[in-house]
Structures are given as C-alpha cells and as structure tokens.
Design an enzyme around this catalytic site. Structure first.
Site, PDB file in Angstrom:
ATOM      1  CG  HIS A 267      43.283 150.288  47.050  1.00 46.69           C
ATOM      2  ND1 HIS A 267      42.275 150.013  45.964  1.00 46.69           N
ATOM      3  CD2 HIS A 267      42.622 151.233  47.540  1.00 46.69           C
ATOM      4  CE1 HIS A 267      41.454 149.855  46.642  1.00 46.69           C
ATOM      5  NE2 HIS A 267      41.996 150.941  47.737  1.00 46.69           N
ATOM      6  CG  HIS A 306      37.830 141.231  47.468  1.00 47.62           C
ATOM      7  ND1 HIS A 306      37.732 141.203  47.950  1.00 47.62           N
ATOM      8  CD2 HIS A 306      38.666 141.394  45.194  1.00 47.62           C
ATOM      9  CE1 HIS A 306      37.824 142.786  47.779  1.00 47.62           C
ATOM     10  NE2 HIS A 306      38.057 143.224  47.004  1.00 47.62           N
ATOM     11  CG  ASP A 362      41.502 144.207  40.068  1.00 46.94           C
ATOM     12  OD1 ASP A 362      41.191 145.637  39.826  1.00 46.94           O
ATOM     13  OD2 ASP A 362      41.878 144.504  41.939  1.00 46.94           O
TER      14      ASP A 362
END
Length: 428
Positions: A267, A306, A362
C-alpha cells in the site's frame, strides 16, 4: 424492465427476485436461500473484497477502465492544476469547494492547531534512533487520543470538527518530528505564516537559517502530491479507518489504524519499491534484461498496473509533469532516465499493453521525494500526511450513515467438526 435479479436455487428449485440498487444487490438478500429451515442461508464469499461494496459513499469516484478519478465530482487533474491541498481537504470533508470566507476560516482553523504538546516530543525521544518513521507515526497519532479525551464524543459535531482540524494540522508536525529524530537533529516548530506544504518542508529541512524559504516549484509540487494522495475510494487504509471507526473509538485511534494499514509495502510503501527496482536496474542498457526477467516471471514490475485502474492512472500523468518541474530545480537524475526509458518500453510492448499495465501514481512520486532529499523510509509518512483528510472525510461519512453498524464480516468455516475435550494424559 424492473431493476431486479432473478435467481433459481438448483438445490431446492426455489426462485428469488432480488432488487438491484445502483448496480448492486444486497448480500443479506441471499440469507433467504435456505437448503434446510435451520441453516443460515447463502453467504457471499469474496476474499479481499474483489467485488463487494462495503458502503455507499459520496466522496471519491474511480472509473478504472477510463482512467477517471473524481473528488466530490471534480476531476483530479483540475484540482491538481488549480486547487491547493487545504482547499481540496475542505472539499473532501465538507462536500463543496469553499467560498473565499470559508477558505480563510478553514485555513486559519487548521493552522492554529499545528503545534503539538511538548510531551509528544518526549514520547518521540523514547524511540531508538533507527526506528522506522512510520512506526513512530503510528504510535504518536494513537497517543494523541490521550491528550484529547473529549474526542470520544464522536456524535458531538463540534468535537468532530476540532478533531479534524487537529489531525490535518498535526500530522505534518508529527511526520517532521519523526524525520528529525531519525537524523538526530533538533526539532523545528511550525511556522504558521507559511503555506501547508512550505511549513512541512521547513519543519523537515530548516537548519540554522532564521526563516525557511521554500523553493516555489518544490512547494507547489509537494502541495500537488498531497492533493493527488488525499483520497482514493475504499483502499486498504481507508477500509481500516472505516472498520475501526465502526466500533466508535476516538478519531485519533482510528487514524492510527489507517496509518498502520498504510505502513505495508503493498500500500503506502509501493513508491519505495519502485525506487529500489530502478536502483537495481541501474542503467538504461540493463532494461532489456530486466523486461525479459519480468516476462519470465523472475522479476516484478513495480509502479505499473493497479487493482482498480485498467488504464493510465490520471494521477501518474500529473506527477510526471511535477517530476520534470522539480528536477528542473534540483537537477536531473540518472535514475529518472532509467524510469523514463522503462516506461517508454512498457507502453509500447504488447506483453504489458495487453495486460493493461500502465504507470500508476507510485511510479514517479518516489522520484520527486528522492529529488527533495527525502529518504525512502519517509515516503509512506508523506503519503499518510496527504491521506489524513480523506480518511477523516470517510470516517465522518461512515459514522453518520444510518445503514452502518460495527463491521463484522462473516466467514466460511473449514475447520474441525465438533469434538469432545480429552484430558492431556489420555491424548494419543
């Protein structure tokens, strides 16, 4: 046509008609599908909530197939271009963008709560010098509940408001304290004349200068990163916030649980994993071997794909522009050259395109933090600073939702049948 689902139970031949509401059916409707009069009825088995809605929310909307992210109906790209983090936080919590007067009052109410009790510093001093900053943050956020015992009055609107002010305001202060402690540096007090992002940078990096002055491009880039990370539907940490909040503790304890959920590498630690992947690749000429390793199952491509997005993450597009802006000030990075080339290859390679493996938020955020001189251990801490507004909006929405009760998932029992206790001297 009626909005219903007709189900025939082939075990009994019984037929059931279940209402469809907003594209969903209620799981409790399956309780009526009994095999025998005394059984519970059917359960819906959904490990990791792959296709189960746990709540009705009006805060954030994601269309993963089209790459859309909305905060209260506003596209994330527009907010990142025109808004500020504190204005976006107001939007998430209150549901509407503020007027000029409301924004001034909101910013003032947040800003006056940036200081923490001096005993919090003593608490942080108790951690070992190499304690992980996220471990310190989990502990100090939870400890705040002991300073504000009145926060347990969660159905008192005024107490909820001041708890929201305090948490949004103090989270950057706690994050900066954890950072400075890890380096053995003296703590910096907040400067309430600075913006939210600039104040955070000052608490992190101010040394002996009388006044910290943030580089405008870096200050804006950090504020945009905070906007992009402010909320993201029912992810792991948000679900933790709602689940823990459903037992009605104070919001500081619930937020500490959310921070703990964010601690995990799947996460909040994902952008750290991207940096370590790029460091391991090392140079552009080694990318083909790495890509071959990914296809062979020997390597893992971090920062692509994702659980929700099956298209280009809209936040990744904004962050890529921010990375270019920051690096124009701090200087280029060889690692960014590797990342850019890896992205180019992945977006053109049928192997990745067919699997809808597009860059996510990210992939580039870590490079901005790295360019600012922030160590990888602090990456999830910055994520937590940004996500606090979203967590609190979700917590309050869940608290006031009349359909919600204390969270208590069902299970499918696969253990031993009932058996009798055997004294230890009689066991084989």
């Amino acid at each position: 046509m009626p909005e219903t689902l007709t189900i025939t139970d082939n075990r009994t031949g019984a037929t059931y008609e279940i209402p469809i509401e907003r594209g969903a059916v209620r799981a409790t409707a399956f309780e009526q599908m009994h095999l025998t009069p005394d059984d519970h009825g059917l359960l819906l088995y959904d490990p990791a909530f792959m296709n189960t809605a746990s709540c009705t929310s009006r805060i954030t909307y994601i269309d993963g197939d089209r790459g859309i992210l909305l905060y209260r109906g506003y596209p994330i790209e527009e907010l990142a271009e025109h808004s500020t983090y504190l204005e976006t936080a107001y939007l998430l919590v209150h549901g509407e963008l503020p007027t000029s007067a409301q924004e001034r009052e909101w910013v003032h109410d947040i800003t006056i709560h940036t200081l923490v009790h001096e005993n919090v510093k003593k608490f942080i001093d108790g951690f070992h010098h190499d304690a992980h900053p996220m471990g310190m943050l989990v502990s100090t956020v939870g400890a705040l509940s002991t300073f504000y015992p009145e926060a347990t009055s969660i159905y008192d609107e005024e107490q909820r408001r001041i708890s929201i002010y305090r948490l949004i305001a103090k989270m950057p202060t706690l994050a900066a304290l954890a950072y400075r402690h890890s380096l053995g540096l003296p703590y910096n007090y907040p400067d309430n004349d600075l913006s939210f992002a600039a104040n955070f940078l000052g608490m992190m990096f101010k040394m002996v200068e009388p006044r910290y002055i943030a580089v405008p491009e870096i200050e804006r880039a950090l504020d945009v990163l905070f906007i992009l990370h402010a909320d993201h539907e029912q992810n792991c940490s948000t679900s933790a916030m709602r689940t823990v909040g459903s037992s009605h503790p104070d919001p500081y304890s619930a937020t500490a649980a959310a921070v703990a959920a964010l601690y995990g590498p799947l996460h909040g630690g994902a952008n750290e994993a991207v940096i370590r992947m790029i460091e391991r690749i090392g140079s552009v000429d080694r990318i083909p071997d790495f890509v071959a390793g990914v296809k062979a199952g020997k390597e893992r491509l971090m920062g692509f794909g994702h659980r929700v997005y099956k298209n280009y993450d809209p936040r990744a597009k904004v962050i890529k522009r921010m990375a270019d802006q920051v690096l124009s000030v701090t200087g280029s990075s060889p690692l960014l050259d590797v990342a850019s080339e890896l992205e180019k290859i992945a977006l053109e390679d049928e192997y990745f395109v067919s699997r809808k493996l597009y860059p996510n938020v990210d992939f580039y955020s870590g490079f901005i933090y790295r360019a600012l001189g922030i160590p990888v251990e602090m990456f999830p801490v910055l994520f937590a600073v940004a996500r606090t507004a979203g967590w609190l909006a979700q917590w309050e929405e869940s608290l006031l939702d009349q359909e919600q009760k204390i969270t208590r998932p069902r299970q499918i029992y696969a253990g031993s049948p009932r058996r009798s206790y055997v004294p230890v001297d009689q066991r084989p």
